[in-house]
Design a protein around this motif. Structure first.
Motif, PDB file in Angstrom:
ATOM      1  N   ALA A 515       0.860  -1.268   0.457  1.00  0.00           N
ATOM      2  CA  ALA A 515      -0.301   0.227   0.110  1.00  0.00           C
ATOM      3  C   ALA A 515       0.873   0.855   0.121  1.00  0.00           C
ATOM      4  O   ALA A 515       0.314   2.517  -0.477  1.00  0.00           O
ATOM      5  N   SER A 516       2.005   1.153   0.003  1.00  0.00           N
ATOM      6  CA  SER A 516       3.217   2.763   0.847  1.00  0.00           C
ATOM      7  C   SER A 516       3.625   2.532  -0.912  1.00  0.00           C
ATOM      8  O   SER A 516       3.850   3.878  -1.320  1.00  0.00           O
ATOM      9  N   VAL A 517       3.856   1.451  -1.565  1.00  0.00           N
ATOM     10  CA  VAL A 517       4.404   1.469  -2.954  1.00  0.00           C
ATOM     11  C   VAL A 517       3.397   2.609  -4.052  1.00  0.00           C
ATOM     12  O   VAL A 517       4.148   3.703  -4.299  1.00  0.00           O
ATOM     13  N   LEU A 518       2.436   1.918  -4.177  1.00  0.00           N
ATOM     14  CA  LEU A 518       0.759   2.568  -4.622  1.00  0.00           C
ATOM     15  C   LEU A 518       1.063   4.026  -4.309  1.00  0.00           C
ATOM     16  O   LEU A 518       0.877   5.053  -4.850  1.00  0.00           O
ATOM     17  N   MET A 519       0.469   4.229  -2.385  1.00  0.00           N
ATOM     18  CA  MET A 519       0.825   6.031  -2.081  1.00  0.00           C
ATOM     19  C   MET A 519       1.814   5.742  -2.387  1.00  0.00           C
ATOM     20  O   MET A 519       1.730   7.744  -3.162  1.00  0.00           O
ATOM     21  N   PHE A 520       2.899   5.815  -2.481  1.00  0.00           N
ATOM     22  CA  PHE A 520       4.558   6.529  -3.009  1.00  0.00           C
ATOM     23  C   PHE A 520       4.132   7.382  -4.274  1.00  0.00           C
ATOM     24  O   PHE A 520       5.077   8.427  -4.510  1.00  0.00           O
ATOM     25  N   LYS A 521       3.453   6.451  -5.608  1.00  0.00           N
ATOM     26  CA  LYS A 521       4.142   6.944  -6.818  1.00  0.00           C
ATOM     27  C   LYS A 521       2.926   7.825  -6.826  1.00  0.00           C
ATOM     28  O   LYS A 521       2.530   8.550  -7.665  1.00  0.00           O
ATOM     29  N   LEU A 522       1.954   7.446  -6.902  1.00  0.00           N
ATOM     30  CA  LEU A 522       0.342   8.136  -6.759  1.00  0.00           C
ATOM     31  C   LEU A 522       0.903   9.900  -6.146  1.00  0.00           C
ATOM     32  O   LEU A 522       0.946  10.844  -6.847  1.00  0.00           O
ATOM     33  N   LEU A 523       1.637  10.411  -5.241  1.00  0.00           N
ATOM     34  CA  LEU A 523       1.707  11.434  -4.398  1.00  0.00           C
ATOM     35  C   LEU A 523       3.033  11.977  -5.362  1.00  0.00           C
ATOM     36  O   LEU A 523       3.286  13.158  -5.339  1.00  0.00           O
ATOM     37  N   SER A 524       3.988  10.999  -5.567  1.00  0.00           N
ATOM     38  CA  SER A 524       5.184  11.292  -6.520  1.00  0.00           C
ATOM     39  C   SER A 524       4.551  12.129  -7.973  1.00  0.00           C
ATOM     40  O   SER A 524       5.482  12.942  -7.926  1.00  0.00           O
ATOM     41  N   SER A 525       3.377  12.372  -7.797  1.00  0.00           N
ATOM     42  CA  SER A 525       3.063  12.882  -9.522  1.00  0.00           C
ATOM     43  C   SER A 525       1.546  13.362  -9.393  1.00  0.00           C
ATOM     44  O   SER A 525       1.448  13.875 -10.121  1.00  0.00           O
ATOM     45  N   ALA A 526       2.269  13.881  -8.339  1.00  0.00           N
ATOM     46  CA  ALA A 526       0.985  14.669  -7.506  1.00  0.00           C
ATOM     47  C   ALA A 526       1.174  16.664  -7.948  1.00  0.00           C
ATOM     48  O   ALA A 526       0.240  17.268  -7.974  1.00  0.00           O
ATOM     49  N   GLY A 527       1.928  16.386  -8.071  1.00  0.00           N
ATOM     50  CA  GLY A 527       2.988  17.970  -8.344  1.00  0.00           C
ATOM     51  C   GLY A 527       2.032  18.316  -9.399  1.00  0.00           C
ATOM     52  O   GLY A 527       2.340  20.104  -9.856  1.00  0.00           O
ATOM     53  N   SER A 528       2.417  17.672 -10.603  1.00  0.00           N
ATOM     54  CA  SER A 528       2.171  17.558 -12.323  1.00  0.00           C
ATOM     55  C   SER A 528       0.557  18.124 -12.186  1.00  0.00           C
ATOM     56  O   SER A 528       0.313  18.680 -13.211  1.00  0.00           O
ATOM     57  N   ASP A 529      -0.170  18.132 -11.011  1.00  0.00           N
ATOM     58  CA  ASP A 529      -1.467  17.812 -10.739  1.00  0.00           C
ATOM     59  C   ASP A 529      -2.398  19.237  -9.888  1.00  0.00           C
ATOM     60  O   ASP A 529      -3.304  19.827 -10.505  1.00  0.00           O
ATOM     61  N   VAL A 530      -1.598  19.565  -9.521  1.00  0.00           N
ATOM     62  CA  VAL A 530      -1.832  21.410  -8.854  1.00  0.00           C
ATOM     63  C   VAL A 530      -2.367  21.758 -10.018  1.00  0.00           C
ATOM     64  O   VAL A 530      -2.859  23.012  -9.856  1.00  0.00           O
ATOM     65  N   SER A 531      -1.856  22.634 -10.818  1.00  0.00           N
ATOM     66  CA  SER A 531      -2.360  23.582 -11.760  1.00  0.00           C
ATOM     67  C   SER A 531      -3.492  23.484 -12.351  1.00  0.00           C
ATOM     68  O   SER A 531      -4.348  24.281 -12.658  1.00  0.00           O
ATOM     69  N   ARG A 532      -3.709  21.839 -12.688  1.00  0.00           N
ATOM     70  CA  ARG A 532      -5.568  21.541 -13.463  1.00  0.00           C
ATOM     71  C   ARG A 532      -6.036  21.997 -12.293  1.00  0.00           C
ATOM     72  O   ARG A 532      -6.980  22.435 -12.398  1.00  0.00           O
ATOM     73  N   TYR A 533      -5.851  21.590 -11.185  1.00  0.00           N
ATOM     74  CA  TYR A 533      -7.213  21.419  -9.716  1.00  0.00           C
ATOM     75  C   TYR A 533      -7.028  22.937  -9.736  1.00  0.00           C
ATOM     76  O   TYR A 533      -8.159  23.359  -9.105  1.00  0.00           O
ATOM     77  N   VAL A 606      -5.549  10.245   0.420  1.00  0.00           N
ATOM     78  CA  VAL A 606      -6.221  10.849  -0.248  1.00  0.00           C
ATOM     79  C   VAL A 606      -5.800  12.348   0.470  1.00  0.00           C
ATOM     80  O   VAL A 606      -6.154  13.473  -0.188  1.00  0.00           O
ATOM     81  N   GLN A 607      -6.031  12.087   1.892  1.00  0.00           N
ATOM     82  CA  GLN A 607      -5.527  12.914   2.564  1.00  0.00           C
ATOM     83  C   GLN A 607      -4.197  13.797   1.747  1.00  0.00           C
ATOM     84  O   GLN A 607      -4.245  15.699   1.945  1.00  0.00           O
ATOM     85  N   MET A 608      -3.091  13.362   1.880  1.00  0.00           N
ATOM     86  CA  MET A 608      -1.549  13.678   1.415  1.00  0.00           C
ATOM     87  C   MET A 608      -2.442  14.230  -0.209  1.00  0.00           C
ATOM     88  O   MET A 608      -1.519  15.948  -0.086  1.00  0.00           O
ATOM     89  N   TYR A 609      -3.258  13.457  -0.815  1.00  0.00           N
ATOM     90  CA  TYR A 609      -3.050  14.033  -2.056  1.00  0.00           C
ATOM     91  C   TYR A 609      -3.395  15.388  -1.731  1.00  0.00           C
ATOM     92  O   TYR A 609      -3.738  15.955  -2.794  1.00  0.00           O
ATOM     93  N   LYS A 610      -4.763  14.808  -0.961  1.00  0.00           N
ATOM     94  CA  LYS A 610      -5.672  17.268  -1.102  1.00  0.00           C
ATOM     95  C   LYS A 610      -4.865  17.702  -0.645  1.00  0.00           C
ATOM     96  O   LYS A 610      -4.099  18.754  -1.140  1.00  0.00           O
ATOM     97  N   ARG A 611      -4.027  17.799  -0.147  1.00  0.00           N
ATOM     98  CA  ARG A 611      -3.013  18.848   0.841  1.00  0.00           C
ATOM     99  C   ARG A 611      -2.123  18.700  -0.401  1.00  0.00           C
ATOM    100  O   ARG A 611      -1.494  20.375  -0.824  1.00  0.00           O
ATOM    101  N   ILE A 612      -1.589  18.565  -1.244  1.00  0.00           N
ATOM    102  CA  ILE A 612      -0.696  18.379  -2.674  1.00  0.00           C
ATOM    103  C   ILE A 612      -1.377  19.243  -3.711  1.00  0.00           C
ATOM    104  O   ILE A 612      -1.035  20.787  -3.878  1.00  0.00           O
TER     105      ILE A 612
END
Length: 618
Positions: A515-533, A606-612
């Motif tokens: 679960a950590s591996v999946l979480m790390f992967k999703l959060l590592s690409s979250a920075g590129s989603d900031v502009s869209r949101y 979800v909580q960490m992704y929202k924060r980013i």
């Protein structure tokens, strides 16, 4: 100055490092616990039961170590991704590349040392608790056990420090080889996805073929044996990756093309997000699915082994209780047991032989276990072979006829007239005429059946102690096992207890890492989603809809590997069907543990992704 900057950076990114720390700590704690249970020499030598299952913990340590290597490299690469832009800024401001690599080395290594210290402390407590549970479960004193064991501590420290040093060097090297421009624009890379043409068709086709072959091998493991394990491994692993590489992107594309679904709310944005990132996620999702299958399978197999102890121990014994020469204490215990069936057989014994009364056996023929089909449980049948001669011998004899096979099984297995009880004495069945001529006192053996064998384990333990003493008097040597269903039960319990503990702890460790591996992967690409949101928020999309979109998007990404991994486990448990009677026994327990761990990591992600990604409200 460098150390001060490193500590300041780690303090700033504490929430990100906390997840990595937690996963590493659990891995180290379980690794240390396995090593402690496997290396305590005085504990192992003083307990024959534990010495039989030490190998299980060595295997568990090896598997956990191998998975940990993959986990640490992946987890630390996530931290590296989050820090790339920051490192690029330092270099833009004049920091030398050598100092930046040193900074990354210190941070990675320091996090590893913190997790090592915490993990060992937790591991000592875990080893103490699990050892106590072992002693209670297997009913022995556990003399010589030490939760704090220097040899185990040394093994754990050396392994993890070497791993942390290697990881730190690799991370520092990866930062050092990138240009300032690449570091500053690390979050601006786009994923390209291809779902058309023959590649998709053949990818899906070969995925289904490979997984089908692997499933067939697991469902027929009794025939394939070792080759079946190899065949399942080399087909299911690539088949799983092909499912995610070929089928999943195509599936998301078709969802996107469904107008009724795509045009509802901001589903178009959610599905677009999935398609945008899919190519980068396919291999990770395949890895997560395999780790889910491995972790959940380890827990399911362990629990199934333990649940099947009573069934396994009943496969060769039709009777639950067999007591030779019961004394007054034994008789009191037998009276306290609620037998569904009880039979008493008489015999005599001298210095060379044991003589059973034929008429007793014929009037109440003992039940034996018979295998009618290799895929079904053996059935209890009464011995119906005739005994017309006056004398019969269990072993070859010139003065007596040889016993039919069913009667041999009845005497040796059910009445325990074997070497385990009587040593090298000859075993005979005599008719009344020959039996009465034997000038020794008459003895008796009691056979009984009960409704629930496990309800009477304390009674059977006391009876077994008396039978061991009796066997020692006959054999003239120390006796550890006297035979019968209870002896089988204890032997299976020793092996199954080690298996269930290894399965549960390995399974939990694997699931948390997965679960950590999946979480790390999703959060590592979250920075590129900031502009869209930010853009969606500026054009008037409510924050509640954006939050709902995040929940849906991440739920689907967590769901796909969970479904594939769960199917792998449900089919894969068939590979144990030829050694476990009920391979799916209490499968709800490991599935519940998996859903709990997976759900917690989904919520944290979800909580960490929202924060980013969500814009800060003024």
């Amino acid at each position: 100055m460098l150390l001060k900057l490193s500590f300041s950076s780690m303090r700033k990114s504490f929430k990100d490092y906390l997840v990595l720390l937690f996963g590493l700590t659990i891995s180290i704690a379980i690794f240390y616990m396995f090593q402690t249970l496997a290396q305590n020499k005085a504990f192992i030598e003083s307990n024959a039961m534990i010495s039989q299952i030490v190998f299980i913990f060595h295997v568990g340590s090896f598997i956990l170590g191998a998975i940990t290597v993959f986990y640490i490299f992946y987890a630390t690469s996530f931290m590296l991704t989050l820090r790339q832009k920051e490192m690029g800024m330092y270099m833009t401001l004049g920091a030398k590349k050598g100092k930046i690599t040193q900074l990354m080395f210190f941070e990675t290594f320091f996090i590893g040392i913190i997790s090592l210290v915490i993990g060992i402390v937790i591991g000592i407590g875990l080893a103490m608790g699990v050892a106590e549970l072992f002693m209670w479960q297997l009913n022995f004193s556990g003399e010589g056990f030490e939760a704090f064991y220097i040899s185990s501590l040394t093994t754990t420290v050396i392994f993890y420090i070497a791993l942390f040093v290697l990881t730190s060097i690799v991370n520092a090297w990866q930062i050092g080889r990138k240009s300032v421009l690449n570091l500053l624009r690390a979050d601006q890379k786009q994923d390209q996805i291809k779902t058309n043409g023959l590649k998709t068709f053949f990818g899906v086709f070969f995925a289904l073929i490979l997984i089908g072959v692997g499933y067939y091998a697991m469902m027929n493991m009794a025939e394939f044996k070792q080759f079946g394990v190899i065949l399942a491994t080399v087909t299911i692993i690539p088949g799983t990756y092909l499912i995610f590489i070929s089928l999943l992107p195509y599936f998301i594309k078709k969802l996107k093309q469904n107008r009724s679904l795509n045009e509802k709310g901001i589903n178009s944005f959610t599905l677009g997000q999935l398609r945008f990132r899919m190519l980068n996620l396919t291999k990770v999702l395949g890895t997560v699915a395999m780790l889910i299958a491995l972790g959940l399978g380890a827990m399911t197999a362990g629990i199934s082994f333990y649940h099947n102890i009573e069934i396994q121990s009943s496969m060769f014994h039709a009777n639950d209780v067999v007591v030779h020469q019961p004394d007054n204490e034994d008789k009191e215990i037998l009276e306290a047991i609620d037998f569904t069936e009880e039979n008493v057989y008489h015999y005599k014994a001298d210095g060379k032989s044991v003589y059973f009364l034929k008429e007793d056996l014929l009037n109440n023929p003992p039940g034996i276990k018979k295998f009618t089909d290799q895929f079904e449980l053996p059935k209890t049948v009464r011995v119906d072979k005739a005994l017309p001669d006056e004398k019969y011998s269990l072993y070859e004899s010139e003065n007596a006829s040889g016993l039919p096979e069913d009667w041999q099984q009845a005497l040796s297995t059910e009445l325990n007239a074997s070497y385990q009880m009587f040593g090298d004495k000859d075993i005979f069945i005599y008719s009344t005429t020959a039996y009465d001529k034997i000038p020794t006192d008459e003895l008796q053996v009691t056979l009984g059946k009960v409704d629930d064998f496990t309800n009477y384990l304390p009674h059977l333990e006391k009876l077994n102690e008396g039978q061991l003493q009796l066997a020692e008097s006959y054999r003239g040597e120390n006796v550890e096992v006297v035979g019968g269903k209870y002896s089988n039960y204890i032997a299976f319990q020793a092996i199954a207890s080690g298996t269930i503990f290894m399965g549960l702890f390995l399974g939990i460790a694997f699931l948390m890492m997965m679960a950590s591996v999946l979480m790390f992967k999703l959060l590592s690409s979250a920075g590129s989603d900031v502009s869209r949101y930010n853009m969606l928020r500026k054009i008037g999309v409510r924050k509640g809809l954006l939050v709902k979109s995040i929940y849906r998007e991440l739920f689907l990404l967590f769901l796909f590997p969970a479904l594939v991994g769960l199917v792998h486990v449900l089919v894969g448990m068939q590979m144990f069907s030829f050694i476990i009677i009920e391979p799916y026994a209490k499968i709800w327990i490991p599935i519940s543990i998996f859903l709990l761990i997976y759900g917690i990591y989904y919520w944290i992600t979800v909580q960490m992704y929202k924060r980013i990604v969500l814009p800060k409200e003024i």
